[in-house]
Scaffold this motif. Sequence first.
Motif, PDB file in Angstrom:
ATOM      1  N   LYS A   1      -5.980  -1.336  10.451  1.00 18.71           N
ATOM      2  CA  LYS A   1      -6.453  -0.956  12.230  1.00 18.71           C
ATOM      3  C   LYS A   1      -7.605   0.032  11.994  1.00 18.71           C
ATOM      4  O   LYS A   1      -8.347  -0.544  13.110  1.00 18.71           O
ATOM      5  CB  LYS A   1      -5.202   0.067  12.630  1.00 18.71           C
ATOM      6  CG  LYS A   1      -3.880  -0.402  12.476  1.00 18.71           C
ATOM      7  CD  LYS A   1      -2.858   0.743  13.213  1.00 18.71           C
ATOM      8  CE  LYS A   1      -1.623   0.657  12.877  1.00 18.71           C
ATOM      9  NZ  LYS A   1      -1.402   1.717  11.808  1.00 18.71           N
ATOM     10  N   SER A   2      -7.927   0.507  11.169  1.00 13.30           N
ATOM     11  CA  SER A   2      -9.142   1.603  11.176  1.00 13.30           C
ATOM     12  C   SER A   2     -10.527   0.793  10.758  1.00 13.30           C
ATOM     13  O   SER A   2     -11.476   1.222  10.700  1.00 13.30           O
ATOM     14  CB  SER A   2      -8.871   2.685  10.255  1.00 13.30           C
ATOM     15  OG  SER A   2      -8.573   2.447   9.276  1.00 13.30           O
TER      16      SER A   2
ATOM     17  N   ASP B   1       0.828  -1.246   0.119  1.00 10.77           N
ATOM     18  CA  ASP B   1      -0.276  -0.120  -0.013  1.00 10.77           C
ATOM     19  C   ASP B   1       0.898   1.350  -0.029  1.00 10.77           C
ATOM     20  O   ASP B   1       0.428   2.249  -0.284  1.00 10.77           O
ATOM     21  CB  ASP B   1      -1.081   0.006   1.287  1.00 10.77           C
ATOM     22  CG  ASP B   1      -0.063  -0.117   2.340  1.00 10.77           C
ATOM     23  OD1 ASP B   1       0.914  -0.743   2.725  1.00 10.77           O
ATOM     24  OD2 ASP B   1      -0.648   0.713   3.522  1.00 10.77           O
TER      25      ASP B   1
HETATM   26  N1  AQP Z   1      -2.920  -5.062   5.199  1.00 13.60           N
HETATM   27  C1  AQP Z   1      -1.376  -5.033   5.278  1.00 13.60           C
HETATM   28  N2  AQP Z   1      -0.620  -6.023   4.638  1.00 13.60           N
HETATM   29  C2  AQP Z   1       0.892  -5.810   4.438  1.00 13.60           C
HETATM   30  N3  AQP Z   1       1.276  -4.752   4.877  1.00 13.60           N
HETATM   31  C3  AQP Z   1       0.715  -3.781   5.650  1.00 13.60           C
HETATM   32  N4  AQP Z   1       0.748  -2.544   6.069  1.00 13.60           N
HETATM   33  C4  AQP Z   1      -0.173  -2.189   6.456  1.00 13.60           C
HETATM   34  N5  AQP Z   1      -1.315  -2.720   6.361  1.00 13.60           N
HETATM   35  C5  AQP Z   1      -0.840  -3.834   5.734  1.00 13.60           C
HETATM   36  C6  AQP Z   1       2.228  -2.174   6.051  1.00 13.60           C
HETATM   37  O1  AQP Z   1       2.636  -1.823   7.672  1.00 13.60           O
HETATM   38  C7  AQP Z   1       3.432  -0.863   7.835  1.00 13.60           C
HETATM   39  C8  AQP Z   1       2.886   0.326   8.661  1.00 13.60           C
HETATM   40  O2  AQP Z   1       1.525   0.651   8.221  1.00 13.60           O
HETATM   41  P1  AQP Z   1       0.923   2.139   9.293  1.00 13.60           P
HETATM   42  O3  AQP Z   1       0.245   1.775  10.354  1.00 13.60           O
HETATM   43  O4  AQP Z   1       1.868   3.164   9.256  1.00 13.60           O
HETATM   44  O5  AQP Z   1      -0.077   2.559   8.217  1.00 13.60           O
HETATM   45  P2  AQP Z   1      -1.292   1.862   7.087  1.00 13.60           P
HETATM   46  O6  AQP Z   1      -0.736   1.155   5.952  1.00 13.60           O
HETATM   47  O7  AQP Z   1      -2.318   3.214   6.994  1.00 13.60           O
HETATM   48  O8  AQP Z   1      -1.937   0.560   8.114  1.00 13.60           O
HETATM   49  P3  AQP Z   1      -3.320   0.517   8.293  1.00 13.60           P
HETATM   50  O9  AQP Z   1      -3.355  -0.674   9.399  1.00 13.60           O
HETATM   51  O10 AQP Z   1      -4.131   0.468   7.155  1.00 13.60           O
HETATM   52  O11 AQP Z   1      -3.659   1.678   9.332  1.00 13.60           O
HETATM   53  P4  AQP Z   1      -4.982   2.704   9.062  1.00 13.60           P
HETATM   54  O12 AQP Z   1      -6.021   1.677   9.370  1.00 13.60           O
HETATM   55  O13 AQP Z   1      -4.978   3.672  10.339  1.00 13.60           O
HETATM   56  O14 AQP Z   1      -4.855   3.629   7.994  1.00 13.60           O
HETATM   57  C9  AQP Z   1       3.498  -0.005   6.365  1.00 13.60           C
HETATM   58  O15 AQP Z   1       4.851  -0.392   5.854  1.00 13.60           O
HETATM   59  C10 AQP Z   1       2.317  -0.745   5.675  1.00 13.60           C
HETATM   60  O16 AQP Z   1       2.683  -0.883   4.138  1.00 13.60           O
END
Ligand code: AQP
Length: 351
Positions: free
Chosen positions: A217-218, A158
């Motif tokens: 997470k969200s 992502d």
């Molecule tokens: N589903 C996923 N599969 C593989 N990698 C993932 N990452 C996040 N979700 C997945 C990777 O984890 C690292 C940290 O991510 P982050 O918490 O900074 O932000 P994010 O990508 O926005 O994660 P979330 O869980 O989706 O958070 P929210 O819901 O708050 O937006 C990154 O290297 C990401 O690629």
Amino acid sequence: MTDAASQPAAIRPRVFSGVQPTGNLHLGNYLGAITRFVSLQEAHECLYCVVDLHAITVPQNPEDLRSSIRDVTAAFLAAGIDAKRHIVFNQSRVAEHAELAWVLNCVARLGWLNRMTQFKEKAGKDRENASVGLYAYPALMAADILVYRAAFVPVGEDQKQHLELARDIAQKFNNDFAAEIEARGQGEAFFPLPEPLIQGPATRVMSLRDGTKKMSKSDPSDNSRINLVDDAETIAQKIRRAKTDPDALPSEIEGLAGRPEADNLVGIYAALSGEAKQEVLRQFGGGQFSGFKGALVDLAVAKLGPIGTEIRALRADPGHIDRVLADGAERARAIARPTMDAVKDIVGLLR
Ligand code: AQP
């Protein structure tokens, strides 16, 4: 000795990555990012950052934010990140991130930011009401990486677009200020172009409730993800309730096409066991999901259980976590400050 681990930090390639303290870390964060953070420690100089300034681009409860910053740090340590040999810190403690982000905001083009799909997803329909910070988030992310002139950035799938933008911003800075960079003896390119490391069988772990949506997470449904702090019983329940389809597991990879939930669970098994998906299908192909899910529960509990236990133990000692973060910030600042000073000189800002 010539192995990479024995080289002084200064000549090992530098790695930077960050995780937002926006809630419980989940299996996607773990497989997509944190396991890679751990394995890169051997041959690299690593900075792992709790990116709290990114977290406040959407509303946060201050008390929850403080505890999430400590929780993400605890997860880093529990997963095996060595905060003595490497650097673990929270972003807001090193003011150079925000300082460089401003300069990079003035280098990045509106058209570039307009193309960022994550902003579109996170802002949703009410775009006019999104914060300016959410829009400018990718320029801050570029600053996070470039202020350390990091060579490699391990991230999940992502973040690919944001990494490409960071490279574009670095390249434009190098071009815009080429004469000044050369005149100051900084070589041809001041900022190296950071390489994303998007590798492994689980760079995009999907929701357990919907195989077409990223595990996140969200997501309002806690059943959509396995949190690193979940106990064995919770992990087992979430896997047993994970959405599947009525067919048996295929024996060949091609049979996973058009079956996102099956593909996701097989991918998770493969990532946790360190096997290829084909190998997993060789063992479970032709069988029903119930048997496969039982094996996945055992594997997930064996791998994640000890990490959850360690996170809970570290949570009980916030003073220790705070000392790790303060020490990491001091060492991070020692790298970031000279970069920022050079940027000011190159751009023409007096200091
Ligand atoms: N589903 C996923 N599969 C593989 N990698 C993932 N990452 C996040 N979700 C997945 C990777 O984890 C690292 C940290 O991510 P982050 O918490 O900074 O932000 P994010 O990508 O926005 O994660 P979330 O869980 O989706 O958070 P929210 O819901 O708050 O937006 C990154 O290297 C990401 O690629």
